[in-house]
Design a protein around this motif. Sequence first.
Motif, PDB file in Angstrom:
ATOM      1  N   VAL A  96       0.848  -1.194   0.000  1.00 25.47           N
ATOM      2  CA  VAL A  96       0.000   0.000   0.000  1.00 25.47           C
ATOM      3  C   VAL A  96       0.884   1.245   0.000  1.00 25.47           C
ATOM      4  CG1 VAL A  96      -1.695   1.348   1.301  1.00 25.47           C
ATOM      5  CG2 VAL A  96      -1.957  -1.139   1.115  1.00 25.47           C
ATOM      6  N   TYR A  97       1.914   1.231   0.851  1.00 24.69           N
ATOM      7  CA  TYR A  97       2.821   2.372   0.892  1.00 24.69           C
ATOM      8  C   TYR A  97       3.699   2.408  -0.357  1.00 24.69           C
ATOM      9  CZ  TYR A  97       6.034   5.904   2.578  1.00 24.69           C
ATOM     10  OH  TYR A  97       6.776   7.057   2.695  1.00 24.69           O
ATOM     11  N   LEU A  98       4.032   1.236  -0.892  1.00 21.83           N
ATOM     12  CA  LEU A  98       4.832   1.190  -2.116  1.00 21.83           C
ATOM     13  C   LEU A  98       4.123   1.920  -3.253  1.00 21.83           C
ATOM     14  CD1 LEU A  98       7.276   0.237  -3.713  1.00 21.83           C
ATOM     15  CD2 LEU A  98       6.119  -1.960  -4.068  1.00 21.83           C
ATOM     16  N   GLN A  99       2.811   1.758  -3.356  1.00 24.34           N
ATOM     17  CA  GLN A  99       2.059   2.456  -4.390  1.00 24.34           C
ATOM     18  C   GLN A  99       2.145   3.966  -4.202  1.00 24.34           C
ATOM     19  OE1 GLN A  99       0.284   0.885  -7.180  1.00 24.34           O
ATOM     20  NE2 GLN A  99       0.720   3.021  -7.735  1.00 24.34           N
ATOM     21  N   LYS A 100       2.149   4.414  -2.955  1.00 20.45           N
ATOM     22  CA  LYS A 100       2.287   5.845  -2.679  1.00 20.45           C
ATOM     23  C   LYS A 100       3.667   6.349  -3.106  1.00 20.45           C
ATOM     24  CE  LYS A 100      -0.985   5.882   1.203  1.00 20.45           C
ATOM     25  NZ  LYS A 100      -1.161   6.130   2.651  1.00 20.45           N
ATOM     26  N   VAL A 101       4.685   5.525  -2.864  1.00 20.85           N
ATOM     27  CA  VAL A 101       6.041   5.900  -3.278  1.00 20.85           C
ATOM     28  C   VAL A 101       6.114   5.996  -4.797  1.00 20.85           C
ATOM     29  CG1 VAL A 101       8.454   5.140  -3.354  1.00 20.85           C
ATOM     30  CG2 VAL A 101       7.150   4.930  -1.229  1.00 20.85           C
ATOM     31  N   ILE A 102       5.523   5.020  -5.482  1.00 20.88           N
ATOM     32  CA  ILE A 102       5.519   5.026  -6.947  1.00 20.88           C
ATOM     33  C   ILE A 102       4.824   6.273  -7.476  1.00 20.88           C
ATOM     34  CG2 ILE A 102       4.648   3.835  -9.001  1.00 20.88           C
ATOM     35  CD1 ILE A 102       4.880   1.222  -7.322  1.00 20.88           C
ATOM     36  N   ASN A 103       3.672   6.594  -6.876  1.00 21.52           N
ATOM     37  CA  ASN A 103       2.924   7.782  -7.309  1.00 21.52           C
ATOM     38  C   ASN A 103       3.742   9.059  -7.112  1.00 21.52           C
ATOM     39  OD1 ASN A 103       0.836   6.034  -7.859  1.00 21.52           O
ATOM     40  ND2 ASN A 103      -0.372   6.570  -6.052  1.00 21.52           N
ATOM     41  N   TYR A 104       4.403   9.162  -5.962  1.00 12.85           N
ATOM     42  CA  TYR A 104       5.216  10.350  -5.696  1.00 12.85           C
ATOM     43  C   TYR A 104       6.390  10.422  -6.665  1.00 12.85           C
ATOM     44  CZ  TYR A 104       8.116  13.805  -3.366  1.00 12.85           C
ATOM     45  OH  TYR A 104       8.865  14.919  -3.106  1.00 12.85           O
ATOM     46  N   TRP A 105       7.036   9.291  -6.882  1.00 16.10           N
ATOM     47  CA  TRP A 105       8.182   9.220  -7.795  1.00 16.10           C
ATOM     48  C   TRP A 105       7.780   9.701  -9.189  1.00 16.10           C
ATOM     49  CZ3 TRP A 105      11.185   3.923  -8.557  1.00 16.10           C
ATOM     50  CH2 TRP A 105      12.397   4.172  -9.213  1.00 16.10           C
ATOM     51  N   ARG A 106       6.656   9.201  -9.678  1.00 14.19           N
ATOM     52  CA  ARG A 106       6.189   9.504 -11.034  1.00 14.19           C
ATOM     53  C   ARG A 106       5.647  10.926 -11.168  1.00 14.19           C
ATOM     54  NH1 ARG A 106       1.691   6.046 -11.376  1.00 14.19           N
ATOM     55  NH2 ARG A 106       0.563   7.808 -10.462  1.00 14.19           N
ATOM     56  N   ASP A 107       4.802  11.325 -10.205  1.00 15.50           N
ATOM     57  CA  ASP A 107       4.020  12.566 -10.357  1.00 15.50           C
ATOM     58  C   ASP A 107       4.667  13.801  -9.741  1.00 15.50           C
ATOM     59  OD1 ASP A 107       2.128  10.973 -11.601  1.00 15.50           O
ATOM     60  OD2 ASP A 107       1.001  10.633  -9.753  1.00 15.50           O
ATOM     61  N   GLU A 108       5.549  13.609  -8.783  1.00 12.80           N
ATOM     62  CA  GLU A 108       6.143  14.766  -8.111  1.00 12.80           C
ATOM     63  C   GLU A 108       7.666  14.826  -8.232  1.00 12.80           C
ATOM     64  OE1 GLU A 108       4.459  15.972  -4.319  1.00 12.80           O
ATOM     65  OE2 GLU A 108       2.929  14.392  -4.504  1.00 12.80           O
ATOM     66  N   TYR A 109       8.330  13.686  -8.100  1.00 10.51           N
ATOM     67  CA  TYR A 109       9.803  13.689  -8.156  1.00 10.51           C
ATOM     68  C   TYR A 109      10.316  13.857  -9.585  1.00 10.51           C
ATOM     69  CZ  TYR A 109      14.641  12.103  -7.598  1.00 10.51           C
ATOM     70  OH  TYR A 109      16.013  12.016  -7.617  1.00 10.51           O
ATOM     71  N   LEU A 110       9.865  13.019 -10.503  1.00 13.36           N
ATOM     72  CA  LEU A 110      10.395  13.063 -11.867  1.00 13.36           C
ATOM     73  C   LEU A 110      10.120  14.380 -12.589  1.00 13.36           C
ATOM     74  CD1 LEU A 110       9.906   9.420 -13.196  1.00 13.36           C
ATOM     75  CD2 LEU A 110      12.011  10.559 -12.462  1.00 13.36           C
ATOM     76  N   PRO A 111       8.950  15.043 -12.374  1.00 12.57           N
ATOM     77  CA  PRO A 111       8.756  16.342 -13.018  1.00 12.57           C
ATOM     78  C   PRO A 111       9.784  17.397 -12.606  1.00 12.57           C
ATOM     79  CG  PRO A 111       6.646  15.439 -12.374  1.00 12.57           C
ATOM     80  CD  PRO A 111       7.692  14.540 -11.772  1.00 12.57           C
ATOM     81  N   LYS A 112      10.421  17.218 -11.473  1.00  7.77           N
ATOM     82  CA  LYS A 112      11.467  18.162 -11.043  1.00  7.77           C
ATOM     83  C   LYS A 112      12.853  17.511 -11.126  1.00  7.77           C
ATOM     84  CE  LYS A 112      10.719  17.042  -6.134  1.00  7.77           C
ATOM     85  NZ  LYS A 112      10.322  17.545  -4.811  1.00  7.77           N
ATOM     86  N   TRP A 113      13.014  16.543 -12.034  1.00 11.02           N
ATOM     87  CA  TRP A 113      14.283  15.833 -12.131  1.00 11.02           C
ATOM     88  C   TRP A 113      15.459  16.765 -12.425  1.00 11.02           C
ATOM     89  CZ3 TRP A 113      17.475  12.471 -10.694  1.00 11.02           C
ATOM     90  CH2 TRP A 113      18.620  12.183 -11.431  1.00 11.02           C
ATOM     91  N   LYS A 114      15.270  17.753 -13.257  1.00  4.82           N
ATOM     92  CA  LYS A 114      16.372  18.670 -13.567  1.00  4.82           C
ATOM     93  C   LYS A 114      16.892  19.340 -12.297  1.00  4.82           C
ATOM     94  CE  LYS A 114      16.767  18.030 -17.964  1.00  4.82           C
ATOM     95  NZ  LYS A 114      17.994  17.359 -18.473  1.00  4.82           N
ATOM     96  N   GLU A 115      15.957  19.617 -11.394  1.00  7.56           N
ATOM     97  CA  GLU A 115      16.340  20.207 -10.105  1.00  7.56           C
ATOM     98  C   GLU A 115      17.131  19.200  -9.271  1.00  7.56           C
ATOM     99  OE1 GLU A 115      13.918  21.081  -6.014  1.00  7.56           O
ATOM    100  OE2 GLU A 115      12.993  21.809  -7.872  1.00  7.56           O
ATOM    101  N   ARG A 116      16.680  17.951  -9.277  1.00  5.83           N
ATOM    102  CA  ARG A 116      17.390  16.912  -8.508  1.00  5.83           C
ATOM    103  C   ARG A 116      18.759  16.630  -9.138  1.00  5.83           C
ATOM    104  NH1 ARG A 116      16.045  17.733  -4.108  1.00  5.83           N
ATOM    105  NH2 ARG A 116      17.284  15.899  -3.519  1.00  5.83           N
ATOM    106  N   GLU A 117      18.801  16.619 -10.447  1.00  4.08           N
ATOM    107  CA  GLU A 117      20.057  16.408 -11.154  1.00  4.08           C
ATOM    108  C   GLU A 117      21.057  17.498 -10.810  1.00  4.08           C
ATOM    109  OE1 GLU A 117      20.709  14.586 -15.515  1.00  4.08           O
ATOM    110  OE2 GLU A 117      20.092  16.689 -15.531  1.00  4.08           O
ATOM    111  N   ALA A 118      20.568  18.744 -10.759  1.00  2.56           N
ATOM    112  CA  ALA A 118      21.429  19.871 -10.383  1.00  2.56           C
ATOM    113  C   ALA A 118      21.909  19.720  -8.946  1.00  2.56           C
ATOM    114  CB  ALA A 118      20.679  21.190 -10.560  1.00  2.56           C
ATOM    115  N   PHE A 119      21.038  19.196  -8.091  1.00  2.00           N
ATOM    116  CA  PHE A 119      21.435  18.966  -6.700  1.00  2.00           C
ATOM    117  C   PHE A 119      22.556  17.937  -6.617  1.00  2.00           C
ATOM    118  CE2 PHE A 119      21.064  16.409  -2.820  1.00  2.00           C
ATOM    119  CZ  PHE A 119      21.228  17.396  -1.848  1.00  2.00           C
ATOM    120  N   LEU A 120      22.452  16.864  -7.393  1.00  2.12           N
ATOM    121  CA  LEU A 120      23.493  15.836  -7.394  1.00  2.12           C
ATOM    122  C   LEU A 120      24.818  16.385  -7.915  1.00  2.12           C
ATOM    123  CD1 LEU A 120      21.470  12.721  -8.629  1.00  2.12           C
ATOM    124  CD2 LEU A 120      22.307  13.172  -6.305  1.00  2.12           C
ATOM    125  N   ARG A 121      24.750  17.439  -8.736  1.00  2.00           N
ATOM    126  CA  ARG A 121      25.973  18.085  -9.250  1.00  2.00           C
ATOM    127  C   ARG A 121      26.521  19.132  -8.289  1.00  2.00           C
ATOM    128  NH1 ARG A 121      23.197  18.216 -14.521  1.00  2.00           N
ATOM    129  NH2 ARG A 121      22.612  20.386 -14.102  1.00  2.00           N
TER     130      ARG A 121
END
Length: 462
Positions: A96-121
């Motif tokens: 049940v929680y895994l589905q929430k993680v998947i939803n967050y990953w897809r709908d909230e994290y990946l749309p800001k990937w450029k920001e996360r990528e910049a953070f990793l740099r």
Amino acid sequence: MEFLCLVTLAIFVVFTSFLISKIRKLLKPIKAPTLDLDEYWGPGKKSDYKENTEVVKYEISFPDETIETLKNDLKKTIKLQTPLEGIGFEYGFNTVYLQKVINYWRDEYLPKWKEREAFLRKWPHFTTNIQGLRIHYIHTRYEDPPKGKKVFPVLLLHGWPGSVREFYDLIPLLVENADSKYAFEVVVPSLPGYGWSEGAAKPGLSTTEMAIIFRNLMMRLGYRKFFVQGGDWGSLIGSNIATLFPEAVLGYHSNMCGANRFRSMIKKTIASFYPKPFVPEGYEDFFFPQSEKFKYLIEETGYLHIQATKPDTIGSALMNNPVGLAAYILEKFSTWTNKDYRKLSDGGLAKKFTLDALLDNIMIYYLTNSITTSQRLYAESFTARARALQLDRVQTIVPTGCARFKHDLSHELDWTLKDKYTNLIHSTYHKDGGHFAAFELPKVLYKDFIDFVDKVVKLDNL
């Protein structure tokens, strides 16, 4: 009859003497083995390889198509099994929680990937070739060393299923902390086969051989003497560096100290019956009851047996499988942070970490396709070849510090550690925190490390 008794007694004496001599041999420290400091781990023949010692600036960047593919994979309809009633993480990752993680990953994290990528740099990344492998590392170096501070190099080593991402909140404390009288030039490599570091093409690259690679890396960067800090595999690799190259190590600090010698096992058994002389008051539950600690280890090390025997099988099941990869890795950040989090439906993941931080770590494994090569370290470190080196019996003479965080997988007594680490000058206990100390409690780990450095500076008059 009397003759028979004498013969029996003689046999008993001979057997007892033989047994005592064998035990003494097992208890006796041994010299460090002679190892090839230039062993080749790349593809093909060493004779065809010419090492390029150039250090290359590395820019973390992934094509938009790769991120879109991941996003589409996470959009696919996934029919996860419903968890049993009243169950949190006791059976593994709660779906049940895994589905929430998947939803967050897809709908909230990946749309800001450029920001996360910049953070990793955020920190400077580099690669260089060592012993046939491309080794990736973060490296901070001062153009103008801070005035009034002692500057030391420090090698930070992660483990599995972590990555260099674990140290992102520790690095600024080491580099920029205005209140400290010390400053550090920080080197944070990805272990071979992890993240952006190339995996071995040949069998045999265990923690011992990785210690050689990282010692060679530090030499290449111009650091003849340096501190080492590590947990998980990083602890063992760091210990091996300190053991094999004491002339290069100013001090070795770990948040997962281990001592697996035969003598240590005997001592732990003795201490379990009467712990008072061996454990500081109030910290007995770090070690005892042993039956409970052993039960916990058995429950939490199923992954180890798989990865130590069939790493490529489980790796094939996880590669190009983002949902499986997330469940497999993130479950460790739940139960290894606090075993009681198994009772929670969300695994307690949000108590200590942000989903962004956890997904950064997952993305490193996913985007570099390194899950299989990372897991091979288990298989290589439990071979007859690795055991034959007996590095547990080689004493480590450099100043050593041990920081224990209560909820880590296991702990060692000073009484046992001193057999291996003859210069144990720093031993602490923290009633909070688990296996991923740098990721979970960076400020606490930083202070512990600084206290250790302070002792080394005074001891060796640095």
